[in-house]
Design a protein around this motif. Structure first.
Motif, short mmCIF file in Angstrom:
data_model
loop_
_atom_site.label_atom_id
_atom_site.label_comp_id
_atom_site.label_asym_id
_atom_site.label_seq_id
_atom_site.Cartn_x
_atom_site.Cartn_y
_atom_site.Cartn_z
N PRO A 164 -0.73 14.19 -1.72
CA PRO A 164 -0.91 13.72 -0.34
C PRO A 164 -1.61 12.36 -0.29
O PRO A 164 -2.30 11.97 -1.23
CB PRO A 164 -1.81 14.80 0.29
CG PRO A 164 -1.64 15.99 -0.59
CD PRO A 164 -1.36 15.50 -1.96
N ARG A 165 -1.42 11.67 0.84
CA ARG A 165 -1.98 10.32 0.99
C ARG A 165 -3.50 10.36 0.81
O ARG A 165 -4.18 11.23 1.36
CB ARG A 165 -1.66 9.77 2.38
CG ARG A 165 -0.18 9.56 2.64
CD ARG A 165 0.35 8.37 1.88
NE ARG A 165 1.74 8.11 2.20
CZ ARG A 165 2.49 7.24 1.54
NH1 ARG A 165 2.00 6.56 0.51
NH2 ARG A 165 3.73 7.03 1.88
N SER A 166 -4.05 9.39 0.06
CA SER A 166 -5.48 9.40 -0.24
C SER A 166 -6.30 8.75 0.88
O SER A 166 -7.53 8.82 0.87
CB SER A 166 -5.73 8.64 -1.54
OG SER A 166 -5.30 7.31 -1.38
N ALA A 167 -5.64 8.06 1.80
CA ALA A 167 -6.35 7.41 2.90
C ALA A 167 -5.37 7.23 4.05
O ALA A 167 -4.16 7.45 3.88
CB ALA A 167 -6.89 6.06 2.45
N ARG A 212 -12.82 -3.34 -7.53
CA ARG A 212 -13.44 -3.76 -6.26
C ARG A 212 -14.17 -2.59 -5.62
O ARG A 212 -15.28 -2.71 -5.15
CB ARG A 212 -12.34 -4.28 -5.32
CG ARG A 212 -12.83 -5.49 -4.52
CD ARG A 212 -11.67 -6.15 -3.82
NE ARG A 212 -10.70 -6.72 -4.75
CZ ARG A 212 -9.39 -6.72 -4.54
NH1 ARG A 212 -8.88 -6.15 -3.47
NH2 ARG A 212 -8.58 -7.28 -5.40
N GLN A 213 -13.54 -1.40 -5.66
CA GLN A 213 -14.15 -0.22 -5.06
C GLN A 213 -15.47 0.11 -5.75
O GLN A 213 -16.47 0.42 -5.11
CB GLN A 213 -13.18 0.96 -5.17
CG GLN A 213 -13.51 2.16 -4.31
CD GLN A 213 -13.54 1.78 -2.83
OE1 GLN A 213 -12.80 0.91 -2.39
NE2 GLN A 213 -14.44 2.40 -2.07
N ASN A 214 -15.45 0.02 -7.08
CA ASN A 214 -16.68 0.30 -7.85
C ASN A 214 -17.79 -0.67 -7.48
O ASN A 214 -18.94 -0.28 -7.31
CB ASN A 214 -16.41 0.20 -9.36
CG ASN A 214 -15.64 1.41 -9.85
OD1 ASN A 214 -15.50 2.38 -9.10
ND2 ASN A 214 -15.12 1.33 -11.06
N PHE A 217 0.86 -1.20 0.00
CA PHE A 217 0.00 0.00 0.00
C PHE A 217 0.89 1.24 0.00
O PHE A 217 2.10 1.15 0.25
CB PHE A 217 -0.96 0.00 1.21
CG PHE A 217 -0.25 -0.02 2.53
CD1 PHE A 217 0.12 -1.22 3.14
CD2 PHE A 217 0.05 1.18 3.19
CE1 PHE A 217 0.79 -1.23 4.35
CE2 PHE A 217 0.72 1.17 4.41
CZ PHE A 217 1.09 -0.04 5.00
N GLY A 218 0.25 2.38 -0.30
CA GLY A 218 1.01 3.64 -0.34
C GLY A 218 1.59 3.92 -1.71
O GLY A 218 2.39 4.83 -1.89
N GLU A 219 1.16 3.13 -2.72
CA GLU A 219 1.73 3.29 -4.05
C GLU A 219 1.25 4.56 -4.76
O GLU A 219 1.92 5.08 -5.64
CB GLU A 219 1.44 2.05 -4.90
CG GLU A 219 0.03 1.87 -5.41
CD GLU A 219 -0.99 1.54 -4.32
OE1 GLU A 219 -0.55 1.18 -3.22
OE2 GLU A 219 -2.19 1.68 -4.56
N LEU A 220 0.06 5.08 -4.35
CA LEU A 220 -0.48 6.23 -5.08
C LEU A 220 0.40 7.46 -4.88
O LEU A 220 0.78 8.12 -5.86
CB LEU A 220 -1.92 6.52 -4.63
CG LEU A 220 -2.94 5.43 -4.96
CD1 LEU A 220 -4.34 5.86 -4.53
CD2 LEU A 220 -2.93 5.12 -6.44
N ALA A 221 0.72 7.75 -3.63
CA ALA A 221 1.56 8.93 -3.37
C ALA A 221 2.95 8.73 -3.98
O ALA A 221 3.59 9.69 -4.41
CB ALA A 221 1.66 9.17 -1.88
N LEU A 222 3.39 7.47 -4.04
CA LEU A 222 4.70 7.19 -4.65
C LEU A 222 4.68 7.53 -6.14
O LEU A 222 5.62 8.09 -6.69
CB LEU A 222 5.04 5.71 -4.44
CG LEU A 222 6.35 5.22 -5.08
CD1 LEU A 222 7.20 4.52 -4.06
CD2 LEU A 222 6.08 4.28 -6.23
N1 LIG Z 1 -10.13 2.06 -2.29
C1 LIG Z 1 -8.94 1.57 -1.93
N2 LIG Z 1 -8.74 0.24 -1.96
C2 LIG Z 1 -7.56 -0.28 -1.61
N3 LIG Z 1 -6.52 0.46 -1.23
C3 LIG Z 1 -6.64 1.79 -1.21
C4 LIG Z 1 -7.85 2.41 -1.57
N4 LIG Z 1 -7.71 3.74 -1.45
C5 LIG Z 1 -6.44 3.95 -1.04
N5 LIG Z 1 -5.80 2.77 -0.90
C6 LIG Z 1 -4.39 2.57 -0.42
O1 LIG Z 1 -4.17 3.42 0.65
C7 LIG Z 1 -3.04 4.22 0.38
C8 LIG Z 1 -3.03 5.57 0.98
O2 LIG Z 1 -1.85 6.23 0.56
P1 LIG Z 1 -1.62 6.41 -0.99
O3 LIG Z 1 -2.61 7.38 -1.51
O4 LIG Z 1 -0.20 6.65 -1.25
O5 LIG Z 1 -1.94 4.95 -1.59
C9 LIG Z 1 -3.12 4.37 -1.14
C10 LIG Z 1 -3.43 2.96 -1.54
O6 LIG Z 1 -2.33 2.13 -1.43
#
Ligand SMILES: Nc1ncnc2c1ncn2[C@@H]1O[C@@H]2COP(=O)(O)O[C@H]2[C@H]1O
Length: 915
Positions: free
Chosen positions: A861-864, A906-908, A851-856
């Motif tokens: 900023p972190r989405s969650a 999955r989210q959808n 996890f955390g790949e989005l900000a990478l």
């Molecule tokens: N809907 C989601 N389902 C699974 N993982 C999520 C979802 N939203 C955010 N994440 C994970 O949570 C991380 C929060 O930090 P990042 O935005 O860097 O990257 C995000 C993803 O790895």
């Protein structure tokens, strides 16, 4: 080996191709029976009906009818699809044979004879187009080269059989029987075609390709299409068809003059045909493939015009010597047989192979054009010239040799040019649509790095460059904050910095990463001194450095003076490949060390391509390297074909053995043929341990250490010490485990090793405190089990180990909060992590998840928020390091995208279910 397998091996047929080849052979056999019977019937009638005049007329009529039939065929081919056209062609052949039978029953006038001859040619053309059209889409270029001569030999025994019938049959009532048998043969061919259609997709798929760099002149494209290969082949075939008409005519007319009795004429012609077809069959089956492999496409192409030119010269001599009728007949007979054998055994299969690099629709078009327009045109021209000669009876029997010589010269020229166009087509087929080429990519990366420069660290002001700082600048390449400015400063330094760069490349102290960077920098300074430094680097025994040098050298044009250096390195690589393959034969195929050695072989293969790029045209080699890595069979085949035409046979065979998916023992056989050794090879495990990190990857060495049984030899003690002092945690760990095992289980041996290397014990003790809870080998195993790295070999993963930072969290601890700034990605080793957006839990991740790949990826900023659900042990990968990994391993980025897509889906689904 069974008899069938032996036979297959002799003919170069692979086990999985057996059925298809059998069907094609049978199909061609039946077509051969059909056509030869029609041919015999036509000849029987023609030879008794004033052949001197009617034969040229028949050629002319046949040419017209063939061109018409070819046009109809290509129209239907375009609209109906290949499978349906093929079926219709066979139905048309059935009808045409019926019509010919009616004509035979009706009468034997000259007009009937000409009509039958034209009908025969049309049937021959249509069945030919159908047969080769289907085979050209079922087989790729490499298979074509191997198999076309085998499958096309199906019609040879059929033709020999037909020719025997020609010797026996003189009565017209028999001709009807012949035609009825032909009818049955076509029916059989139709059934075989259906069986082939069931096993293969006989269809043409459009493949998008860029426009050709060297196309046919626009004014000529209407007649030949855009490929120069097709143009020269069509003209070559036209010329050969005209010469063939001239020789066939001269042969028939001379036979007719010598033996006036019809039965003798038929017997003579029949015997010559039997001899020609049987010889062609033998030649095709046994020598055709080997000849193309040994002699090469280039020389095979000019073989036919070359032999014809020799025949023309012999004709001049015979004319000059005023040879008698018997000698003349012998000459015509010899030339006729030679021409038939060469055309059928050499030229026809080659002709088909040459069109294989074209896209499938172009291939079929080219085929129809060559066989359905230009070959008949050549026949028609020949017929016209022969008719002209007949109308001027005063001319010598040798007169046609004047125009035939001109056509031979034209054929020679066209076919000589064909090879170059063939290579260009292969390259065109391999080229990516928007390819920027490897060098541009490297340059762009460096340009980007240099653009970032200046502001990163004020200590290195590129505008204020002083040569004395060179060593500092080089050292600054190690650190990513100072790297851009240092790069730019060094580039501006030009020739003044090259000696220092060269010194770094040769220094044993410089680490591999620095050497890689300096090598790429040298590549950006296009000076002979920097080039020389790279060549010296390639020559070093450290293969990682050689790889860096070869990558950097890609942009340079090969220098003939350096060829011996690279040739020697090719030999060295082949020797290593042979050693690895020998080692592989001693291991079970799925054993980890075996898989690791396969990876080492892949490195050898890549270095070989790098070395070949310094010996032969670099762009062609780069295209071929890309092509062999492609999953698409057709592209791979084109790439191999390029190499086969470019590099020496032994190197090609070795490279092919490395690329092949075959058991090591089979691949090793090729190497054993190519390389000989005076001494037996050392076993692979001790070799890997002794040669160590300069030759093998950490993973291979660690696995080998796991299996190694050291002896009391001095060399083994030295190897053990060297591995214990390795900078790789993985190697060090494995060496330590081994040394401890020896210390505990074999104290006597340990004592002997210690006697050779007294520092062994101190080195062993110095690393005894564990720095982390998870060993390097466990880290590799963890990475391998993540979705991210599942497709990446352990040999590469072991180089990621040093950039993995171990982090641990208590239960309920927040790793990061939504909105935080951060650019690291986490991989869970043990425990569970919940992903939250406010109070809503989006996902839970366990061991092996990341996890955390989005900000990478986007630096937002972190989405969650990420909160542990119990104690968690994880690894953190930072952006810069991870980008380096992604750059070298494209599959990592692909895997991230795949996992992101899965998460989005999955989210959808969840959102839909929720509301
Ligand atoms: N809907 C989601 N389902 C699974 N993982 C999520 C979802 N939203 C955010 N994440 C994970 O949570 C991380 C929060 O930090 P990042 O935005 O860097 O990257 C995000 C993803 O790895």
């Amino acid at each position: 080996m069974t008899l069938l397998a032996r036979w297959r091996q002799l003919l170069g047929i692979r086990a999985e191709e057996g059925r298809t080849v059998g069907l094609f052979f049978l199909h061609n056999f039946l077509l051969g029976i059909g056509t030869i019977l029609v041919y015999v019937s036509a000849n029987v009638i023609l030879l008794e009906n004033h052949p001197e005049r009617n034969l040229p007329l028949a050629y002319l009529a046949a040419a017209g009818a063939m061109i018409g039939a070819g046009r109809i065929y290509s129209r239907y081919e375009h609209h109906l699809g290949l499978q349906r056209v093929a079926v219709r062609v066979l139905l048309a052949s059935l009808v045409l044979t019926g019509v010919l039978a009616a004509l035979v029953a009706w009468g034997h006038s000259a007009a009937t004879a000409v009509a039958i001859m034209a009908g025969y040619r049309v049937i021959y053309l249509l069945t030919n187009l159908e047969f080769w059209g289907v085979s050209a889409v079922v087989f790729d270029v490499r298979q074509g080269r191997r198999l076309f001569s085998v499958i096309s030999s199906g019609d040879m025994p059929a033709k020999a059989l037909g020719a025997v019938l020609a010797i026996l049959i003189h009565h017209h009532s028999d001709l009807l029987w012949l035609l009825l048998t032909a009818f049955g043969a076509y029916l059989g061919a139709l059934l075989v075609l259906r069986a082939t259609g069931r096993g293969h997709a006989v269809e043409v798929r459009e493949a998008a390709r860029a426009a050709r760099q060297q196309a046919v002149a626009p004014a000529l494209q209407r007649w030949f299409g855009s490929s120069r290969l097709v143009l020269t082949m069509c003209l070559g075939m036209l010329s050969i068809a005209a010469v063939t008409a001239g020789i066939e005519y001269s042969f028939f007319v001379n036979v007719k003059h010598r033996f006036h009795d019809q039965a003798t004429v038929m017997q003579y012609v029949g015997s010559v045909l039997v001899a020609a077809y049987l010889l062609a069959l033998l030649f095709k089956l046994l020598f055709s493939r080997a000849a193309t492999d040994q002699v090469g496409v280039r020389r095979m192409l000019v073989l036919l015009p070359g032999v014809l030119a020799a025949a023309m010269l012999l004709a001049v001599w015979l004319w000059y010597a005023q040879a008698d009728e018997g000698t003349r007949l012998l000459y015509f007979c010899g030339v006729f047989v030679t021409l038939e054998v060469l055309r059928r055994a050499v030229f026809d299969p080659l002709f088909l192979t040459l069109f294989q690099p074209l896209s499938p629709p172009e291939r079929l078009q080219a085929h129809t054009l060559a066989k359905g327009v230009y070959e008949p045109l050549g026949l028609g021209l020949g017929g016209l010239l022969l008719l002209g000669q007949h109308l001027r009876p005063g001319l010598s029997a040798w007169a046609p040799f004047v125009w035939m010589s001109l056509f031979v010269a034209l054929a020679w020229y066209c076919l000589y040019r064909t090879h170059g166009h063939y290579l260009a087509e292969l390259q065109h087929a391999l080229r990516r649509r928007f390819s920027a080429g490897p060098d541009t990519a490297t340059t762009l990366r460096w340009a980007a790095a240099a653009d970032e420069g200046g502001s990163a660290d004020p200590a290195f002001d590129p505008t204020n460059f002083v040569p004395a700082e060179t060593s500092q600048l080089i050292a600054a390449l190690r650190d990513k904050t100072t790297r851009p400015a240092a790069t730019q400063a060094l580039l501006q330094g030009g020739p003044a910095v090259v000696p220092a760069l060269a010194e770094t490349l040769e220094s044993p102290e410089a680490d591999d990463a620095l050497v890689r960077r300096v090598a790429l920098l040298c590549a950006r300074l296009p000076l002979s001194a920097s080039h020389q430094a790279l060549v010296t680097l390639a020559w070093q025994p450290n293969l990682f450095r050689r790889e860096a040098a070869l990558r950097a050298l890609r942009g340079y044009t090969p220098q003939p003076s350096e060829a011996p250096v690279f040739e020697a390195l090719v030999q060295e690589e082949l020797t290593l490949a042979r050693h690895l393959l020998t080692g592989l034969t001693e291991l079970a195929p799925a054993e980890p060390l075996a898989l690791s050695l396969e990876y080492e072989l892949m490195r050898v293969q890549q270095r070989l391509f790098g070395l070949l790029g310094q010996l032969y045209p670099p762009q062609l080699i780069a295209d071929a390297q890309r092509g062999v890595a492609q999953a698409a069979r057709e592209r791979q085949a084109n790439a191999l074909e390029i190499l086969d035409n470019l590099i020496p046979q032994p190197v090609y065979q070795a490279l092919q053995a490395l690329l092949e998916v075959a058991p090591p023992a089979a691949r090793l056989r090729t190497f054993e043929r190519l390389l000989t050794y005076d001494e037996p090879l050392a076993a692979i495990v001790p070799t890997v341990v002794r040669r160590g990190e300069t030759v093998f990857t950490d993973w291979t060495i660690a696995l080998a250490l796991g299996q190694w049984q050291p002896t009391a030899a001095l060399a083994d003690a030295a190897a053990l010490l060297a591995r214990l002092g390795s900078s790789s945690p993985l190697v060090q760990e494995a060496a330590k485990a081994l040394t401890r095992r020896v210390q505990q289980q074999e104290p006597a041996l340990f004592g002997q090793l210690l006697a050779h290397q007294p520092t062994l014990e101190t080195v062993l003790m110095s690393h005894s405190a564990p720095e982390s809870r998870i060993s390097a080998a466990e880290r590799v195993a963890l990475l391998k089990h993540t979705a991210l790295f599942a497709a990446t070999p352990e040999n590469v993963l072991s180089s990621i180990v040093p950039i993995m930072k171990e982090v641990s969290f208590g239960a309920g601890e927040q790793i990061f909060a939504k909105g935080d700034l951060g650019t690291s990605l986490f991989i869970v080793q043990t425990g569970e992590v919940g992903i939250f957006s406010g109070a809503q839990q989006l996902a839970t991740f366990g061991p092996g998840d990341f996890f955390g790949e989005l900000a990478l990826l986007d630096a937002e900023p972190r989405s969650a928020s990420a909160v542990t659900q119990g104690p968690v042990l994880a690894f953190r990968l930072d952006q810069d390091d991870f980008y380096d990994v992604m750059e070298e391993r494209p599959e990592v980025l692909r895997n991230i995208l795949r996992v992101l897509c899965q998460r989005l889906r999955r989210q959808n689904e969840k959102s839909v279910a929720a509301g």
